[in-house]
Design a protein around this motif. Structure first.
Motif, PDB file in Angstrom:
ATOM      1  N   ALA A  53       0.808  -1.226   0.000  1.00 40.13           N
ATOM      2  CA  ALA A  53       0.000   0.000   0.000  1.00 40.13           C
ATOM      3  C   ALA A  53       0.837   1.270   0.000  1.00 40.13           C
ATOM      4  O   ALA A  53       0.325   2.352  -0.300  1.00 40.13           O
ATOM      5  N   MET A  54       2.124   1.177   0.336  1.00 40.70           N
ATOM      6  CA  MET A  54       2.989   2.354   0.403  1.00 40.70           C
ATOM      7  C   MET A  54       3.793   2.579  -0.877  1.00 40.70           C
ATOM      8  O   MET A  54       4.578   3.528  -0.941  1.00 40.70           O
ATOM      9  N   LEU A  55       3.591   1.742  -1.880  1.00 41.04           N
ATOM     10  CA  LEU A  55       4.408   1.877  -3.088  1.00 41.04           C
ATOM     11  C   LEU A  55       3.957   3.021  -3.993  1.00 41.04           C
ATOM     12  O   LEU A  55       4.633   3.339  -4.962  1.00 41.04           O
ATOM     13  N   ASN A  56       2.820   3.644  -3.683  1.00 33.36           N
ATOM     14  CA  ASN A  56       2.475   4.866  -4.417  1.00 33.36           C
ATOM     15  C   ASN A  56       3.051   6.100  -3.733  1.00 33.36           C
ATOM     16  O   ASN A  56       2.782   7.230  -4.148  1.00 33.36           O
ATOM     17  N   GLU A  78       8.710  -8.009 -10.470  1.00 29.00           N
ATOM     18  CA  GLU A  78       8.049  -9.304 -10.611  1.00 29.00           C
ATOM     19  C   GLU A  78       7.111  -9.579  -9.434  1.00 29.00           C
ATOM     20  O   GLU A  78       6.066 -10.222  -9.599  1.00 29.00           O
ATOM     21  N   GLN A  79       7.428  -9.079  -8.241  1.00 29.69           N
ATOM     22  CA  GLN A  79       6.515  -9.246  -7.110  1.00 29.69           C
ATOM     23  C   GLN A  79       5.284  -8.358  -7.249  1.00 29.69           C
ATOM     24  O   GLN A  79       4.169  -8.760  -6.894  1.00 29.69           O
ATOM     25  N   LEU A  80       5.463  -7.152  -7.778  1.00 37.52           N
ATOM     26  CA  LEU A  80       4.309  -6.297  -8.049  1.00 37.52           C
ATOM     27  C   LEU A  80       3.381  -6.966  -9.056  1.00 37.52           C
ATOM     28  O   LEU A  80       2.156  -6.988  -8.879  1.00 37.52           O
ATOM     29  N   SER A  81       3.961  -7.500 -10.127  1.00 37.43           N
ATOM     30  CA  SER A  81       3.160  -8.188 -11.141  1.00 37.43           C
ATOM     31  C   SER A  81       2.368  -9.341 -10.514  1.00 37.43           C
ATOM     32  O   SER A  81       1.174  -9.509 -10.786  1.00 37.43           O
ATOM     33  N   PRO A 285      -8.213   9.402 -12.603  1.00 37.33           N
ATOM     34  CA  PRO A 285      -9.014  10.095 -11.576  1.00 37.33           C
ATOM     35  C   PRO A 285      -8.320  10.051 -10.220  1.00 37.33           C
ATOM     36  O   PRO A 285      -7.438   9.231  -9.976  1.00 37.33           O
ATOM     37  N   GLU A 286      -8.734  10.930  -9.345  1.00 40.62           N
ATOM     38  CA  GLU A 286      -8.248  10.916  -7.970  1.00 40.62           C
ATOM     39  C   GLU A 286      -8.799   9.684  -7.255  1.00 40.62           C
ATOM     40  O   GLU A 286      -9.991   9.398  -7.333  1.00 40.62           O
ATOM     41  N   VAL A 287      -7.922   8.967  -6.556  1.00 38.07           N
ATOM     42  CA  VAL A 287      -8.371   7.789  -5.799  1.00 38.07           C
ATOM     43  C   VAL A 287      -7.938   7.841  -4.350  1.00 38.07           C
ATOM     44  O   VAL A 287      -8.359   7.024  -3.538  1.00 38.07           O
ATOM     45  N   GLY A 288      -7.062   8.764  -3.992  1.00 35.68           N
ATOM     46  CA  GLY A 288      -6.569   8.859  -2.622  1.00 35.68           C
ATOM     47  C   GLY A 288      -5.671   7.690  -2.269  1.00 35.68           C
ATOM     48  O   GLY A 288      -4.959   7.150  -3.113  1.00 35.68           O
ATOM     49  N   ASP A 289      -5.707   7.259  -1.025  1.00 41.25           N
ATOM     50  CA  ASP A 289      -4.902   6.121  -0.579  1.00 41.25           C
ATOM     51  C   ASP A 289      -5.615   4.822  -0.944  1.00 41.25           C
ATOM     52  O   ASP A 289      -6.800   4.652  -0.676  1.00 41.25           O
ATOM     53  N   VAL A 290      -4.887   3.923  -1.567  1.00 42.63           N
ATOM     54  CA  VAL A 290      -5.451   2.653  -2.031  1.00 42.63           C
ATOM     55  C   VAL A 290      -4.655   1.489  -1.453  1.00 42.63           C
ATOM     56  O   VAL A 290      -3.524   1.647  -0.993  1.00 42.63           O
ATOM     57  N   ASP A 291      -5.263   0.295  -1.496  1.00 46.75           N
ATOM     58  CA  ASP A 291      -4.598  -0.894  -0.950  1.00 46.75           C
ATOM     59  C   ASP A 291      -3.405  -1.317  -1.783  1.00 46.75           C
ATOM     60  O   ASP A 291      -2.468  -1.921  -1.268  1.00 46.75           O
ATOM     61  N   ARG A 292      -3.480  -1.016  -3.078  1.00 50.26           N
ATOM     62  CA  ARG A 292      -2.377  -1.356  -3.974  1.00 50.26           C
ATOM     63  C   ARG A 292      -2.324  -0.295  -5.071  1.00 50.26           C
ATOM     64  O   ARG A 292      -3.351   0.241  -5.460  1.00 50.26           O
ATOM     65  N   PRO A 293      -1.152   0.024  -5.578  1.00 52.96           N
ATOM     66  CA  PRO A 293      -1.059   1.043  -6.637  1.00 52.96           C
ATOM     67  C   PRO A 293      -1.738   0.596  -7.931  1.00 52.96           C
ATOM     68  O   PRO A 293      -1.883  -0.607  -8.190  1.00 52.96           O
ATOM     69  N   LYS A 294      -2.141   1.559  -8.728  1.00 52.39           N
ATOM     70  CA  LYS A 294      -2.635   1.257 -10.071  1.00 52.39           C
ATOM     71  C   LYS A 294      -1.481   0.966 -11.026  1.00 52.39           C
ATOM     72  O   LYS A 294      -1.637   0.257 -12.016  1.00 52.39           O
ATOM     73  N   LEU A 295      -0.323   1.544 -10.729  1.00 47.47           N
ATOM     74  CA  LEU A 295       0.857   1.389 -11.576  1.00 47.47           C
ATOM     75  C   LEU A 295       2.077   1.819 -10.767  1.00 47.47           C
ATOM     76  O   LEU A 295       2.004   2.778  -9.995  1.00 47.47           O
ATOM     77  N   ARG A 325       0.607  10.746  -6.781  1.00 45.58           N
ATOM     78  CA  ARG A 325       0.422   9.729  -5.747  1.00 45.58           C
ATOM     79  C   ARG A 325      -1.056   9.499  -5.466  1.00 45.58           C
ATOM     80  O   ARG A 325      -1.503   8.361  -5.298  1.00 45.58           O
ATOM     81  N   SER A 326      -1.825  10.598  -5.430  1.00 43.63           N
ATOM     82  CA  SER A 326      -3.249  10.478  -5.109  1.00 43.63           C
ATOM     83  C   SER A 326      -4.045   9.864  -6.253  1.00 43.63           C
ATOM     84  O   SER A 326      -5.243   9.610  -6.112  1.00 43.63           O
ATOM     85  N   LYS A 327      -3.385   9.632  -7.380  1.00 43.04           N
ATOM     86  CA  LYS A 327      -4.027   8.947  -8.506  1.00 43.04           C
ATOM     87  C   LYS A 327      -3.607   7.481  -8.581  1.00 43.04           C
ATOM     88  O   LYS A 327      -3.877   6.790  -9.553  1.00 43.04           O
ATOM     89  N   GLY A 328      -2.904   7.032  -7.545  1.00 40.37           N
ATOM     90  CA  GLY A 328      -2.571   5.619  -7.440  1.00 40.37           C
ATOM     91  C   GLY A 328      -1.320   5.194  -8.177  1.00 40.37           C
ATOM     92  O   GLY A 328      -1.093   4.000  -8.364  1.00 40.37           O
TER      93      GLY A 328
END
Length: 543
Positions: A53-56, A78-81, A285-295, A325-328
């Motif tokens: 969750a902190m990788l963004n 590879e772990q992110l994938s 879009p804005e997503v705020g803090d997420v459980d996992r990054p979008k990218l 960051r707030s976009k994931g």
């Protein structure tokens, strides 16, 4: 690693190691980096990890050449994938393509896995390969000049501040008139028009474009094209949404931008990487803090991005990094020392993996001390540790699940499960041409844009001038005929005179002509919806 870590502290040898390891005992999903190094020993029971969750919150991977930065990227990617997070990697040296293939087991990998307590199994990642403009092995990545914008283009053209501002005026004019600058010849046509007799008045109210500055911009564009850069601008433009895809089995797609064919043009590819980020920033879009990054986006050779950057360029980078960051989206800058990254950007990088630094010269020693000052207070003598780290070892601090920095941990990193090296070129070519995206981007398209419109207007202006000349000649001939008729009427007497119908003037003839109607819709009129721009000067587009 050498025996540079302390054997003990006032609280005891085992105590500090356990305290450091406790800082990495997260409850949620996390990526495994490796095992703690303490007192000259590797302690596999003490795991060093990064919360997913902190990788963004962005990061830095730094270290001297040959210390293992690329393998660290591979290990994280590879772990992110595997966790379903898409990844972008820039492959500058051509040795990252192996992320798509299972690794080859050998004694060194087995020994490293045993040292760090890693259950190593070979595994490749779903991957897509791209190449700037199709130069090299990969699906072509292009950007329109309009989308790229004046700030980024000034960077690659190496314009000074005054010239950058003038180029901004050119884009402002094109945007206001709805003139799309698809490729470099479109931009050249607009610049040339704005210093022509017909175009000078267009920018008069906002400062104008000097002939000297226009000449500098045109020469820079010519030199840029002679280097083969024209291939990188055009259509179909790459949709950065492609980078956010996952594979059918739910794993994140690893997008690899193959850059060996253009590694001699660092200003170009580093600026293109920034365009990819800026374009993502506009669309997500804005997503705020997420459980996992979008990218998670790995920006290799990051120092190239900041070399010679203008104040406007640096401000745009800082703002993009702060807000994306707030976009994931998480960004990892990869370079040799933290000094390569401006302080305002470095302050945004919460996750740090620092490989070995060398101190062979006074400048090296200064860089080492500066690097140590960027870390939290630790139980290590960091100057000694950083110069004693071996290949595949690093000093780590990340953000905990609560957002606080973890204790500094010297770490022996695990081995990537994918191939540590390039895949076979034939296999790479098959993967590229077998991709469903290849047909979409393979062939460049040259549609009507600013160059064609301005050329058409020029042709219309020339035709109008010719028509006006012909009309003027016809008017002269009509006037002569009228005079002859008048003289004949005088000779014939008043009764024989009649008032001939006056022929239309040259102005009336031109105004009534279709050519004039076309010319009235000239470059100086509104040709389409105005193009809006972002904080980075790149064009905003609707998908």
């Amino acid at each position: 690693m050498s025996d540079s870590t302390p054997e003990s502290t006032p609280s005891g040898g085992a105590g500090p190691a356990a305290e450091i390891a406790a800082g990495y005992a997260f409850d949620g999903p996390a990526l495994e980096l490796g095992a703690l190094l303490w007192g000259g020993s590797c302690l596999p029971e003490h795991r060093i990890r990064i919360p997913l969750a902190m990788l963004n919150r962005h990061g830095l991977v730094a270290g001297a050449t040959g210390t293992g930065k690329t393998k660290t990227l591979q290990l994280i990617a590879e772990q992110l994938s595997a966790q379903g997070v898409p990844v972008f990697l820039a492959d500058i040296k051509g040795d990252v393509s192996g992320v798509s293939a299972p690794g080859a087991p050998n004694d060194r990998i087995a020994a490293r896995a045993a040292e760090v307590g890693q259950e190593w199994r070979p595994a490749g990642c779903p991957a897509e390969f791209y190449a700037l403009g199709g130069v090299g092995s990969g699906i072509p990545v292009r950007a329109s000049v309009t989308s790229f914008g004046p700030v980024l283009l000034s960077k690659v053209l190496q314009l000074n501040q005054t010239q950058e501002q003038s180029l901004g005026l050119v884009f402002h004019y094109a945007d206001a008139k709805g003139l799309e600058l698809v490729d470099l010849k479109d931009l050249r046509a607009v610049v040339a028009f704005l210093v022509s007799d017909r175009g000078k008045a267009e920018l008069k109210g906002i400062g104008g474009l000097s002939t000297v500055t226009a000449g500098v911009i045109l020469r820079a564009l010519t030199a840029f094209e002679q280097e083969g850069a024209a291939e990188f601008f055009g259509e179909p433009e790459f949709d950065t949404g492609e980078l956010l895809r996952t594979a059918p089995d739910g794993r994140g797609l690893v997008s690899v931008l193959e850059l060996p064919a253009v590694q001699d043009r660092p200003q170009l590819f580093s600026t293109f990487l920034m365009w990819l980020l800026a374009d993502l920033f506009h669309d997500l879009p804005e997503v705020g803090d997420v459980d996992r990054p979008k990218l998670v986006f790995f920006f290799d050779e990051a120092h190239l991005l900041f070399d010679g950057a203008s104040k406007a360029f640096l401000q745009s980078i800082v703002q993009t990094v702060r807000l994306i960051r707030s976009k994931g989206v998480g960004i990892f800058f990869v370079t040799q020392t933290p000094k390569d990254v401006p302080g305002d950007v470095l302050a945004q990088l919460g996750n740090r993996v620092q490989h070995a630094l060398r101190a062979f010269t006074p400048d090296d020693a200064k860089a080492l001390r500066a690097t140590v000052r960027t870390f939290p207070v630790s139980a290590y003598d960091l100057e000694e540790v950083l110069t004693g780290l071996g290949t595949g070892e690093a000093v780590v601090t990340v953000l905990s699940e609560k957002g606080a920095p973890t204790p500094v941990a010297a770490t022996r990193l695990g081995a990537p499960r994918s191939l540590m090296g390039p895949v076979d070129p034939a296999a790479l070519d098959r993967a590229v041409k077998g991709s469903p995206s290849y047909a979409r981007y393979a062939e460049a398209v040259d549609r009507e844009s600013a160059y064609e419109k301005i050329s058409a207007e020029q042709a219309a202006a020339e035709a109008a001038a010719l028509a006006a000349a012909q009309a003027a000649e016809a008017e002269k001939q009509a006037a002569r005929a009228g005079k002859e008729a008048a003289r004949a009427g005088k000779r014939a007497g008043p009764a024989a005179r009649s008032t001939p119908e006056e022929p239309p003037s040259v102005v009336e003839q031109v105004v009534r002509s279709g050519i004039f109607t076309s010319l009235a819709r000239s470059v100086g009129t509104q040709l389409g919806r105005e193009i809006s721009r972002s904080i980075f000067g790149t064009a905003r587009r609707r998908r």
